[in-house]
Design an enzyme around this catalytic site. Sequence first.
Site, PDB file in Angstrom:
ATOM      1  N   MET A  20     -10.314   3.900  20.167  1.00 59.43           N
ATOM      2  CA  MET A  20     -10.555   4.607  18.904  1.00 59.43           C
ATOM      3  C   MET A  20     -10.031   6.044  18.958  1.00 59.43           C
ATOM      4  SD  MET A  20     -14.159   5.262  16.937  1.00 59.43           S
ATOM      5  CE  MET A  20     -14.539   3.527  16.743  1.00 59.43           C
ATOM      6  N   TYR A  75     -10.045  -1.052  27.746  1.00 57.65           N
ATOM      7  CA  TYR A  75     -10.797  -2.190  27.194  1.00 57.65           C
ATOM      8  C   TYR A  75     -10.098  -3.518  27.465  1.00 57.65           C
ATOM      9  CZ  TYR A  75     -13.819   0.915  24.479  1.00 57.65           C
ATOM     10  OH  TYR A  75     -14.724   1.853  24.084  1.00 57.65           O
ATOM     11  N   LYS A 104       3.111   9.389  -3.964  1.00 60.39           N
ATOM     12  CA  LYS A 104       1.812   8.712  -3.831  1.00 60.39           C
ATOM     13  C   LYS A 104       1.319   8.801  -2.385  1.00 60.39           C
ATOM     14  CE  LYS A 104       4.264   4.349  -3.354  1.00 60.39           C
ATOM     15  NZ  LYS A 104       4.951   3.292  -4.111  1.00 60.39           N
ATOM     16  N   ARG A 130       3.566  -8.372  -9.685  1.00 56.34           N
ATOM     17  CA  ARG A 130       2.524  -7.416  -9.338  1.00 56.34           C
ATOM     18  C   ARG A 130       2.167  -6.682 -10.622  1.00 56.34           C
ATOM     19  NH1 ARG A 130       3.746  -3.016  -4.649  1.00 56.34           N
ATOM     20  NH2 ARG A 130       4.743  -2.022  -6.435  1.00 56.34           N
TER      21      ARG A 130
HETATM   22  C1  PLP Z   1       6.354   3.320  -3.895  1.00 50.50           C
HETATM   23  C2  PLP Z   1       7.261   3.059  -5.018  1.00 50.50           C
HETATM   24  C3  PLP Z   1       8.563   3.574  -5.017  1.00 50.50           C
HETATM   25  C4  PLP Z   1       9.169   4.263  -3.821  1.00 50.50           C
HETATM   26  O1  PLP Z   1       9.476   3.274  -2.861  1.00 50.50           O
HETATM   27  P1  PLP Z   1      10.199   3.658  -1.476  1.00 50.50           P
HETATM   28  O2  PLP Z   1      10.505   2.337  -0.884  1.00 50.50           O
HETATM   29  O3  PLP Z   1       9.194   4.416  -0.687  1.00 50.50           O
HETATM   30  O4  PLP Z   1      11.377   4.465  -1.805  1.00 50.50           O
HETATM   31  C5  PLP Z   1       9.324   3.405  -6.158  1.00 50.50           C
HETATM   32  N1  PLP Z   1       8.838   2.736  -7.229  1.00 50.50           N
HETATM   33  C6  PLP Z   1       7.589   2.194  -7.246  1.00 50.50           C
HETATM   34  C7  PLP Z   1       7.132   1.449  -8.450  1.00 50.50           C
HETATM   35  C8  PLP Z   1       6.776   2.322  -6.147  1.00 50.50           C
HETATM   36  O5  PLP Z   1       5.556   1.775  -6.149  1.00 50.50           O
END
Ligand code: PLP
Length: 371
Positions: free
Chosen positions: A314, A261, A43, A141
Amino acid sequence: MADSNVQSAEAGGRLTIDLQAISDNYTDIAARTAPAACAAVLKADAYGTGLEPVAATLWAAGARTFFVALLCEARRLRNLLPQAEIFVLNGLFAECSEAYDAYDLRPVLGSLDEIERWRAYCARIDRPLPAALHVDTGMNRLGVSPAEAINLAEGRDELGFPLVLVMSHLACADDPGHPLTARQLEDFRAVAALFPDVRASLANSAAALGDNALHFDMVRPGIALYGGRARRDVAPLRPVVRLDLRIAQIREVHEGGTIGYGAVQTARRPSRIAILAAGYADGIPRLAGSSDARRGAEVAIAGRRCPLVGRISMDLMTVDITDLPDDAVRPGDWATLIGEGIGVDNLAAHAQTIGYEVLTSLGPRFHRRWK
Ligand SMILES: *Cc1c(COP(=O)(O)O)cnc(C)c1O
């Protein structure tokens, strides 16, 4: 070595992604977790390291099952890997079933609504398409409750499509011995037992690098593949990302002069300051900057560690190079913000965040190279 469209000569920073390290990390995790299958989580553009090159690398290393968050990511992955098994973690949004079907994607169904949506779609096209079931064991979640999972198991004949994976996600696997992990494991074991013919998966990177009892049939590492720290008690695997920032200018600041800044940092001596051509717009966390009250992150220049001074802007940041030999560095040279022993987690720690956020924030203005 593959290249991005931002030319090296024009870029404020060069991001180098070591695909061999990703491959080695995959092989390492797979060996530690065998006989469980080792999937890969891609992802957020493979945690900022580039979905396509990383997916091709992991496929070559033997990965066959991939997890992404969203349909748009899954499509890109499918275009590259026609044979892969692809799960979409964020579930099944309304009016998307057809696209999942067209791209042969498996939704990770995380509510009774989503399950009904998939069932109705399968009924409409008269084809039972595989999907995964997400059970919430304590994250609060995504996922159906364990009680809902029990009902689903009892009514499995009416489900209308095959479940090919039952999964849950751990809230505290990075914290060894956290009591919630034991409770989640117990609940997940009970749910997985209701689906004895379906693969079960619980482990993220932290759990994959931990107790075997958490591995089940398939582990789902993300961060560990990309060289980030997954848990306190296990060193990160091979580093994957290196970030070099261009030194645009070098200038003198007199004693008592302030830098940047807010004038939050005052030169305590006549100083030489290198101006680096990247900033928070490139995903460098602004909190990693420095002030008279608080020391910020460091960069490596000419083999030495030099502190950031003043706030991160920035598009620019400032580094004190007074302690370097006069001829050690010139405008146009590079300063290393990640690499040379500085890990993504070191940078993250200076900004009160985690390596995940640093990696996934690294911006599009960098020149990217995959080696
Ligand atoms: C992102 C995610 C993972 C991987 O998690 P890491 O901590 O990056 O290994 C596994 N399972 C789900 C459901 C996730 O959202």
